[in-house]
Design a protein around this motif. Structure first.
Motif, PDB file in Angstrom:
ATOM      1  N   PRO A  65       0.834  -1.199   0.000  1.00 34.03           N
ATOM      2  CA  PRO A  65       0.000   0.000   0.000  1.00 34.03           C
ATOM      3  C   PRO A  65       0.869   1.250   0.000  1.00 34.03           C
ATOM      4  O   PRO A  65       2.020   1.231   0.438  1.00 34.03           O
ATOM      5  CB  PRO A  65      -0.794  -0.120   1.298  1.00 34.03           C
ATOM      6  N   GLY A  66       0.276   2.317  -0.476  1.00 34.04           N
ATOM      7  CA  GLY A  66       0.994   3.588  -0.519  1.00 34.04           C
ATOM      8  C   GLY A  66       0.037   4.741  -0.300  1.00 34.04           C
ATOM      9  O   GLY A  66      -1.178   4.576  -0.320  1.00 34.04           O
ATOM     10  N   VAL A  67       0.618   5.908  -0.086  1.00 35.49           N
ATOM     11  CA  VAL A  67      -0.177   7.115   0.112  1.00 35.49           C
ATOM     12  C   VAL A  67      -0.172   7.912  -1.179  1.00 35.49           C
ATOM     13  O   VAL A  67       0.882   8.113  -1.790  1.00 35.49           O
ATOM     14  CB  VAL A  67       0.376   7.955   1.279  1.00 35.49           C
ATOM     15  N   MET A  68      -1.352   8.336  -1.603  1.00 38.71           N
ATOM     16  CA  MET A  68      -1.503   9.156  -2.803  1.00 38.71           C
ATOM     17  C   MET A  68      -2.238  10.434  -2.436  1.00 38.71           C
ATOM     18  O   MET A  68      -3.026  10.456  -1.485  1.00 38.71           O
ATOM     19  CB  MET A  68      -2.276   8.411  -3.886  1.00 38.71           C
ATOM     20  N   HIS A  69      -1.959  11.468  -3.198  1.00 45.72           N
ATOM     21  CA  HIS A  69      -2.608  12.759  -2.988  1.00 45.72           C
ATOM     22  C   HIS A  69      -3.396  13.111  -4.240  1.00 45.72           C
ATOM     23  O   HIS A  69      -2.856  13.083  -5.344  1.00 45.72           O
ATOM     24  CB  HIS A  69      -1.572  13.847  -2.692  1.00 45.72           C
ATOM     25  N   TYR A  70      -4.660  13.412  -4.049  1.00 43.61           N
ATOM     26  CA  TYR A  70      -5.543  13.831  -5.142  1.00 43.61           C
ATOM     27  C   TYR A  70      -5.686  15.348  -5.027  1.00 43.61           C
ATOM     28  O   TYR A  70      -6.322  15.840  -4.102  1.00 43.61           O
ATOM     29  CB  TYR A  70      -6.924  13.190  -5.019  1.00 43.61           C
ATOM     30  N   HIS A  71      -5.079  16.068  -5.951  1.00 39.68           N
ATOM     31  CA  HIS A  71      -5.168  17.528  -5.993  1.00 39.68           C
ATOM     32  C   HIS A  71      -6.382  17.869  -6.858  1.00 39.68           C
ATOM     33  O   HIS A  71      -6.400  17.549  -8.052  1.00 39.68           O
ATOM     34  CB  HIS A  71      -3.886  18.122  -6.569  1.00 39.68           C
ATOM     35  N   LEU A  72      -7.370  18.492  -6.243  1.00 36.12           N
ATOM     36  CA  LEU A  72      -8.665  18.690  -6.880  1.00 36.12           C
ATOM     37  C   LEU A  72      -8.984  20.167  -7.082  1.00 36.12           C
ATOM     38  O   LEU A  72      -8.685  20.988  -6.220  1.00 36.12           O
ATOM     39  CB  LEU A  72      -9.759  18.085  -5.994  1.00 36.12           C
ATOM     40  N   ASP A  73      -9.597  20.472  -8.215  1.00 29.90           N
ATOM     41  CA  ASP A  73     -10.219  21.769  -8.452  1.00 29.90           C
ATOM     42  C   ASP A  73     -11.704  21.492  -8.637  1.00 29.90           C
ATOM     43  O   ASP A  73     -12.076  20.507  -9.287  1.00 29.90           O
ATOM     44  CB  ASP A  73      -9.667  22.447  -9.707  1.00 29.90           C
ATOM     45  N   PHE A  74     -12.526  22.357  -8.058  1.00 34.26           N
ATOM     46  CA  PHE A  74     -13.970  22.159  -8.101  1.00 34.26           C
ATOM     47  C   PHE A  74     -14.660  23.275  -8.882  1.00 34.26           C
ATOM     48  O   PHE A  74     -14.215  24.419  -8.879  1.00 34.26           O
ATOM     49  CB  PHE A  74     -14.559  22.137  -6.681  1.00 34.26           C
ATOM     50  N   GLU A  75     -15.741  22.899  -9.510  1.00 33.95           N
ATOM     51  CA  GLU A  75     -16.658  23.837 -10.138  1.00 33.95           C
ATOM     52  C   GLU A  75     -18.015  23.466  -9.561  1.00 33.95           C
ATOM     53  O   GLU A  75     -18.578  22.427  -9.912  1.00 33.95           O
ATOM     54  CB  GLU A  75     -16.620  23.668 -11.654  1.00 33.95           C
ATOM     55  N   ASN A  76     -18.496  24.298  -8.629  1.00 32.83           N
ATOM     56  CA  ASN A  76     -19.650  23.942  -7.806  1.00 32.83           C
ATOM     57  C   ASN A  76     -19.277  22.671  -7.050  1.00 32.83           C
ATOM     58  O   ASN A  76     -18.222  22.594  -6.459  1.00 32.83           O
ATOM     59  CB  ASN A  76     -20.915  23.831  -8.646  1.00 32.83           C
ATOM     60  N   ALA A  77     -20.071  21.645  -7.074  1.00 34.63           N
ATOM     61  CA  ALA A  77     -19.737  20.423  -6.337  1.00 34.63           C
ATOM     62  C   ALA A  77     -19.018  19.396  -7.208  1.00 34.63           C
ATOM     63  O   ALA A  77     -18.625  18.350  -6.728  1.00 34.63           O
ATOM     64  CB  ALA A  77     -21.001  19.803  -5.745  1.00 34.63           C
ATOM     65  N   LEU A  78     -18.830  19.710  -8.497  1.00 34.85           N
ATOM     66  CA  LEU A  78     -18.183  18.761  -9.405  1.00 34.85           C
ATOM     67  C   LEU A  78     -16.693  19.038  -9.505  1.00 34.85           C
ATOM     68  O   LEU A  78     -16.233  20.170  -9.337  1.00 34.85           O
ATOM     69  CB  LEU A  78     -18.828  18.831 -10.790  1.00 34.85           C
ATOM     70  N   ILE A  79     -15.935  18.004  -9.830  1.00 33.85           N
ATOM     71  CA  ILE A  79     -14.486  18.120  -9.984  1.00 33.85           C
ATOM     72  C   ILE A  79     -14.177  18.578 -11.394  1.00 33.85           C
ATOM     73  O   ILE A  79     -14.635  17.963 -12.369  1.00 33.85           O
ATOM     74  CB  ILE A  79     -13.806  16.762  -9.692  1.00 33.85           C
ATOM     75  N   SER A  80     -13.392  19.652 -11.516  1.00 29.10           N
ATOM     76  CA  SER A  80     -13.006  20.137 -12.851  1.00 29.10           C
ATOM     77  C   SER A  80     -11.584  19.704 -13.199  1.00 29.10           C
ATOM     78  O   SER A  80     -11.204  19.684 -14.362  1.00 29.10           O
ATOM     79  CB  SER A  80     -13.135  21.654 -12.935  1.00 29.10           C
ATOM     80  N   SER A  81     -10.805  19.343 -12.181  1.00 29.83           N
ATOM     81  CA  SER A  81      -9.439  18.891 -12.415  1.00 29.83           C
ATOM     82  C   SER A  81      -9.000  17.979 -11.266  1.00 29.83           C
ATOM     83  O   SER A  81      -9.292  18.254 -10.105  1.00 29.83           O
ATOM     84  CB  SER A  81      -8.489  20.090 -12.510  1.00 29.83           C
ATOM     85  N   LEU A  82      -8.317  16.901 -11.619  1.00 27.39           N
ATOM     86  CA  LEU A  82      -7.744  15.973 -10.639  1.00 27.39           C
ATOM     87  C   LEU A  82      -6.338  15.635 -11.094  1.00 27.39           C
ATOM     88  O   LEU A  82      -6.124  15.190 -12.224  1.00 27.39           O
ATOM     89  CB  LEU A  82      -8.588  14.684 -10.564  1.00 27.39           C
ATOM     90  N   LYS A  83      -5.391  15.873 -10.188  1.00 28.22           N
ATOM     91  CA  LYS A  83      -4.000  15.472 -10.440  1.00 28.22           C
ATOM     92  C   LYS A  83      -3.596  14.544  -9.301  1.00 28.22           C
ATOM     93  O   LYS A  83      -3.689  14.907  -8.136  1.00 28.22           O
ATOM     94  CB  LYS A  83      -3.079  16.694 -10.485  1.00 28.22           C
ATOM     95  N   ILE A  84      -3.153  13.347  -9.668  1.00 26.44           N
ATOM     96  CA  ILE A  84      -2.781  12.342  -8.675  1.00 26.44           C
ATOM     97  C   ILE A  84      -1.266  12.303  -8.536  1.00 26.44           C
ATOM     98  O   ILE A  84      -0.555  12.141  -9.536  1.00 26.44           O
ATOM     99  CB  ILE A  84      -3.332  10.959  -9.051  1.00 26.44           C
ATOM    100  N   THR A  85      -0.799  12.463  -7.296  1.00 25.47           N
ATOM    101  CA  THR A  85       0.636  12.368  -7.022  1.00 25.47           C
ATOM    102  C   THR A  85       0.843  11.362  -5.907  1.00 25.47           C
ATOM    103  O   THR A  85      -0.070  11.067  -5.136  1.00 25.47           O
ATOM    104  CB  THR A  85       1.242  13.734  -6.613  1.00 25.47           C
ATOM    105  N   GLY A  86       2.047  10.821  -5.846  1.00 22.77           N
ATOM    106  CA  GLY A  86       2.323   9.804  -4.834  1.00 22.77           C
ATOM    107  C   GLY A  86       3.376  10.167  -3.970  1.00 22.77           C
ATOM    108  O   GLY A  86       4.039  10.646  -3.371  1.00 22.77           O
TER     109      GLY A  86
END
Length: 107
Positions: free
Chosen positions: A86-107
């Motif tokens: 197992p590992g730890v990941m970070h989901y960097h999110l941008d939102f537009e209202n309640a929806l996600i407009s951008s997701l960048k996954i880093t580890g």
């Protein structure tokens, strides 16, 4: 930990391999950045998560979530058939209202 409904639903959809529900948490023209590639629009995001689920059989458990305005960071413990699991990941999110407009996954 109490997660916003959209974040809890995103994790649940990922863990249940429900690619349609997963993609519906994104805006119509959202972009995902993962493993050096990008995927734009719900159709590409749905295909990406289907392929990633099949390849890695990943399950995510939320460890932390912070949101400031339209930006958020979700930290997850990821388990699956990938090196370093197992590992730890970070989901960097941008939102537009309640929806996600951008997701960048880093580890």
């Amino acid at each position: 930990m109490q997660l916003p409904e959209n974040i809890a639903g995103l994790i649940q959809a990922q863990n249940e391999a429900d690619s349609t529900a997963f993609a519906n948490y994104f805006t119509e023209h959202a972009t995902v950045f993962d493993e050096g590639a990008s995927y734009t629009g719900r159709g590409e995001i749905k295909q990406w998560i289907e392929e990633a689920t099949e390849k890695y059989n990943m399950q995510a458990k939320a460890l932390d979530f912070m949101q400031t305005g339209a930006k958020g960071i979700l930290t997850v413990e990821a388990r699956g058939t990938f090196p370093g699991s197992p590992g730890v990941m970070h989901y960097h999110l941008d939102f537009e209202n309640a929806l996600i407009s951008s997701l960048k996954i880093t580890g």
